[in-house]
Design an enzyme around this catalytic site. Structure first.
Site, PDB file in Angstrom:
ATOM      1  N   ASN A   1      -6.930   0.604  -9.766  1.00 50.63           N
ATOM      2  CA  ASN A   1      -6.776  -0.847  -9.933  1.00 50.63           C
ATOM      3  C   ASN A   1      -7.392  -1.507  -8.707  1.00 50.63           C
ATOM      4  O   ASN A   1      -6.802  -1.477  -7.632  1.00 50.63           O
ATOM      5  CB  ASN A   1      -5.283  -1.192 -10.052  1.00 50.63           C
ATOM      6  N   TRP A   2      -8.568  -2.068  -8.900  1.00 54.33           N
ATOM      7  CA  TRP A   2      -9.279  -2.630  -7.752  1.00 54.33           C
ATOM      8  C   TRP A   2      -8.670  -3.945  -7.261  1.00 54.33           C
ATOM      9  O   TRP A   2      -9.023  -4.434  -6.197  1.00 54.33           O
ATOM     10  CB  TRP A   2     -10.746  -2.877  -8.120  1.00 54.33           C
ATOM     11  N   LYS A   3      -7.828  -4.546  -8.060  1.00 54.88           N
ATOM     12  CA  LYS A   3      -7.264  -5.878  -7.726  1.00 54.88           C
ATOM     13  C   LYS A   3      -8.399  -6.855  -7.463  1.00 54.88           C
ATOM     14  O   LYS A   3      -9.481  -6.723  -8.040  1.00 54.88           O
ATOM     15  CB  LYS A   3      -6.301  -5.790  -6.551  1.00 54.88           C
TER      16      LYS A   3
ATOM     17  N   GLY B   1       1.294  -1.336  -2.359  1.00 55.07           N
ATOM     18  CA  GLY B   1       0.553  -1.884  -1.230  1.00 55.07           C
ATOM     19  C   GLY B   1       1.324  -1.885   0.078  1.00 55.07           C
ATOM     20  O   GLY B   1       0.935  -2.535   1.042  1.00 55.07           O
TER      21      GLY B   1
ATOM     22  N   SER C   1       1.412   3.028  -3.642  1.00 53.12           N
ATOM     23  CA  SER C   1       0.952   3.724  -2.441  1.00 53.12           C
ATOM     24  C   SER C   1       0.648   5.206  -2.686  1.00 53.12           C
ATOM     25  O   SER C   1       0.940   6.058  -1.838  1.00 53.12           O
ATOM     26  CB  SER C   1       1.958   3.541  -1.292  1.00 53.12           C
TER      27      SER C   1
ATOM     28  N   GLY D   1      -3.893   1.650  -6.425  1.00 47.71           N
ATOM     29  CA  GLY D   1      -4.500   0.412  -5.934  1.00 47.71           C
ATOM     30  C   GLY D   1      -5.428   0.688  -4.764  1.00 47.71           C
ATOM     31  O   GLY D   1      -6.575   1.102  -4.931  1.00 47.71           O
ATOM     32  N   GLY D   2      -4.924   0.482  -3.556  1.00 48.66           N
ATOM     33  CA  GLY D   2      -5.747   0.576  -2.348  1.00 48.66           C
ATOM     34  C   GLY D   2      -6.604   1.834  -2.269  1.00 48.66           C
ATOM     35  O   GLY D   2      -7.799   1.764  -1.935  1.00 48.66           O
TER      36      GLY D   2
ATOM     37  N   GLU E   1       5.872   1.323 -11.554  1.00 54.53           N
ATOM     38  CA  GLU E   1       5.412   0.913 -10.227  1.00 54.53           C
ATOM     39  C   GLU E   1       6.530   0.158  -9.508  1.00 54.53           C
ATOM     40  O   GLU E   1       6.693  -1.052  -9.698  1.00 54.53           O
ATOM     41  CB  GLU E   1       4.200  -0.019 -10.360  1.00 54.53           C
TER      42      GLU E   1
ATOM     43  N   HIS F   1       1.276  -6.103 -14.569  1.00 54.44           N
ATOM     44  CA  HIS F   1       1.309  -5.652 -13.174  1.00 54.44           C
ATOM     45  C   HIS F   1       2.261  -6.559 -12.388  1.00 54.44           C
ATOM     46  O   HIS F   1       2.340  -7.764 -12.647  1.00 54.44           O
ATOM     47  CB  HIS F   1      -0.099  -5.704 -12.578  1.00 54.44           C
TER      48      HIS F   1
ATOM     49  N   GLU G   1       2.071  -7.911  -9.647  1.00 56.19           N
ATOM     50  CA  GLU G   1       1.444  -9.094  -9.026  1.00 56.19           C
ATOM     51  C   GLU G   1       1.244 -10.202 -10.056  1.00 56.19           C
ATOM     52  O   GLU G   1       1.337 -11.386  -9.730  1.00 56.19           O
ATOM     53  CB  GLU G   1       0.130  -8.677  -8.342  1.00 56.19           C
TER      54      GLU G   1
HETATM   55  C1  PEP Z   1      -1.352  -1.076  -7.825  1.00 57.87           C
HETATM   56  O1  PEP Z   1      -2.132  -1.970  -7.544  1.00 57.87           O
HETATM   57  O2  PEP Z   1      -1.003  -0.912  -9.002  1.00 57.87           O
HETATM   58  C2  PEP Z   1      -0.862  -0.212  -6.761  1.00 57.87           C
HETATM   59  C3  PEP Z   1      -0.025   0.745  -7.067  1.00 57.87           C
HETATM   60  O3  PEP Z   1      -1.320  -0.470  -5.499  1.00 57.87           O
HETATM   61  P1  PEP Z   1      -1.234   0.541  -4.223  1.00 57.87           P
HETATM   62  O4  PEP Z   1      -1.683   1.892  -4.706  1.00 57.87           O
HETATM   63  O5  PEP Z   1      -2.169  -0.066  -3.227  1.00 57.87           O
HETATM   64  O6  PEP Z   1       0.182   0.565  -3.793  1.00 57.87           O
END
Ligand code: PEP
Length: 254
Positions: A9-11, A173, A212, A233-234, A167, A95, A97
């Site tokens: 997930n590039w956000k 994040g 994470s 994500g990251g 999640e 998500h 966010e």
């Molecule tokens: C996400 O964006 O769904 C996520 C899990 O982010 P991260 O891996 O950065 O925690």
């Protein structure tokens, strides 16, 4: 046997140049055929670029959200059909966010799930509790509310062919990952909740962990019996990390 999936997930990150470098680096490592699906969910303006670079490869692509509407006067929205027109097969919905920053309610998320299905996309339906909810012992109640809203709106049969992502909001994040035991507990609970309405659907449903995930913790998480891969994500913005996480899903082999 459930299929395993690793989704990036590039956000709100990327540019034409950096996307190309990242995708080309990942492409070098992912074979055309694999039992572990590899997917990137990119900002919608980059769907055309994703198709151009990934078409015919072993990497699928998709969007990070879709409108609950199919067409009309909904300025700023992107429909499932528009996403699908660029060869996408996936769309994240719900998500945390989107829920917390943009106010997507359980009902809206369920409508988005249905809209993604109407467009022929595989929705990746996200659920998860906040830290406060966990500390108050409300994790299962929150997961139940979120997944029940979906089953009520769409019917359990609509989960067939979909994907669920657990999640925990406190792990997204933050660098703070759920322990493998915490992840298994939540995944087992979700599968059981869904099984109460559709045993076979629940048994076949991939449930991904997100929060994470890194190369260093992926293997332990993916070894859990109800963890079928990850939503990343990251770490999905760093080719070597993302590829190592994808490899860990393959190595977990159940
Ligand atoms: C996400 O964006 O769904 C996520 C899990 O982010 P991260 O891996 O950065 O925690």
């Amino acid at each position: 046997m459930r299929s395993k999936v690793v989704v990036g997930n590039w956000k709100l990150n990327g540019s034409l140049a950096s996307n190309e470098a990242l995708l080309k680096a990942v492409l070098r490592e992912i074979p055309r055929q694999s039992p572990v699906a590899c997917v990137v969910c990119v900002p919608s303006p980059y769907l055309a670029q994703a198709r151009e670079l990934l078409d015919g490869s072993g990497i699928g692509w998709g969007a990070q959200d879709v409108s609950r509407f199919d067409k009309g006067a909904y300025t700023g929205d992107v429909s499932g059909a528009m996403v699908a027109e660029f060869g996408s097969r996936y769309a994240i919905v719900g998500h945390s966010e989107r829920r917390s920053v943009f106010g997507d309610s359980d009902a809206v998320v369920a409508e988005k799930y249905a809209a993604a299905r109407r467009a022929g996309l595989t929705p990746i339906f996200c659920v998860g509790e906040t830290l406060e909810e966990r500390e108050q012992g409300r994790t299962e109640a929150v997961l139940a509310r979120q997944v029940d809203a979906l089953m009520q709106e769409c019917g359990v049969a609509q989960l067939e062919g979909g994907i669920v992502a657990y999640e925990p909001v406190w792990a997204i994040g933050t660098g703070r990952t759920a322990t493998s035991a915490q992840a298994q507990e939540a995944h087992g609970y979700l599968r059981g909740r869904i099984a109460a309405q559709g045993k076979e659907v629940a048994a076949r449903l991939p449930i991904l962990y997100g929060g994470s995930v890194k190369a260093a913790n992926a293997a332990e998480l993916f070894a859990m019996p109800d963890v079928d891969g990850g939503l990343v994500g990251g770490a999905s913005l760093v080719a070597e990390e993302f590829v190592a996480i994808w490899r860990a899903a393959g190595a977990a082999g159940r």
